[in-house]
Design a protein around this motif. Structure first.
Motif, short mmCIF file in Angstrom:
data_model
loop_
_atom_site.label_atom_id
_atom_site.label_comp_id
_atom_site.label_asym_id
_atom_site.label_seq_id
_atom_site.Cartn_x
_atom_site.Cartn_y
_atom_site.Cartn_z
N ALA A 162 -50.81 -30.36 -0.48
CA ALA A 162 -49.80 -30.18 0.57
C ALA A 162 -49.47 -28.71 0.81
CB ALA A 162 -48.53 -30.94 0.21
N SER A 178 -47.20 -30.32 12.40
CA SER A 178 -47.79 -31.64 12.16
C SER A 178 -47.71 -32.06 10.69
CB SER A 178 -49.26 -31.63 12.61
OG SER A 178 -50.01 -30.65 11.90
N TYR A 179 -46.89 -31.37 9.91
CA TYR A 179 -46.84 -31.60 8.46
C TYR A 179 -46.32 -32.98 8.11
CZ TYR A 179 -45.43 -30.87 3.59
OH TYR A 179 -45.26 -30.98 2.22
N GLN A 180 -47.03 -33.61 7.18
CA GLN A 180 -46.59 -34.88 6.61
C GLN A 180 -46.37 -34.68 5.11
OE1 GLN A 180 -46.04 -37.83 8.35
NE2 GLN A 180 -46.38 -36.58 10.18
N ALA A 181 -45.14 -34.81 4.67
CA ALA A 181 -44.81 -34.54 3.28
C ALA A 181 -45.42 -35.60 2.35
CB ALA A 181 -43.30 -34.51 3.09
N GLN A 183 -45.52 -38.07 -0.97
CA GLN A 183 -44.49 -38.84 -1.65
C GLN A 183 -43.96 -38.06 -2.84
OE1 GLN A 183 -43.04 -41.73 -0.87
NE2 GLN A 183 -41.76 -41.65 -2.70
#
Length: 199
Positions: A162, A178-181, A183
């Protein structure tokens, strides 16, 4: 993604390429309508990134401890300057004011600041992106060490993956959008919840 925190050196470093990158970063963030959040200083790369954003018409928020203000290290011409009591309060407020974090070249303070935000992301204190603007290969060795901690199973691969690493501020801002963190380790936690976990 409206506000971006920049962590960087309070000196210029040995190569003019670092100052050039700081100037380009401040200007680009302003041109994109992003608020620059940084440590409030007037010297080194910190001063350059703030000045370039201001010159391009951008909004710049500084956060600085009173002790550094007393040493006349505060930038005098920012859009906003928050004077706080401690380094801990400074970092917490910068985190609250920012939607993402970028480390330009710098020393121990810069590295500590970006690592704290990356750690908070792993713990679920926030779900914001962290990036290295890796000018001139400055962070190559550090990124190799991070990968080593992953290979040795001290850092989970999803957190290493990440981390954003780029030589381009344009690329980083695009990836922030467009960041997706990943879990978090234990779900999303507030800072107060993490204190409870430690007790």
């Amino acid at each position: 993604m409206n506000s971006i925190a920049i962590f960087c050196g309070s000196t210029l470093g040995s190569d003019p390429v670092y100052a050039d990158a700081a100037k380009k970063t401040g200007k680009y963030l302003a041109q994109q309508g992003k608020t620059l959040v940084y440590g409030g200083g007037r010297s080194g790369l910190m001063g350059i990134v703030a000045d370039s954003a201001l010159e391009a018409g951008g909004k710049v928020i500084g956060v600085i401890p009173q002790g550094l203000v007393d040493r006349e290290l505060a930038h005098p011409n920012l859009t906003e300057l928050h004077v706080v009591t401690s380094m801990h309060e400074r970092k917490t407020l910068m985190a609250d004011l920012s939607d993402g974090f970028i480390a330009l070249p710098g020393g121990a303070g810069t590295i500590e600041e970006i690592f704290e935000q990356w750690t908070w992301a792993q713990l679920g204190i926030h779900l914001k992106p962290c990036a290295f603007l890796n000018i001139n290969g400055f962070y190559d060795g550090l990124l190799q060490f991070i990968q080593h901690t992953t290979d040795q199973e001290f850092t989970r691969a999803r957190f290493t993956n990440a981390l954003i690493n780029s030589t381009s501020i344009e690329d980083i801002v695009s990836k922030f959008e467009s960041y997706q963190a990943p879990q978090p380790k234990w779900g999303v936690q507030g800072r107060e919840d993490l204190v409870k976990l430690d007790t």
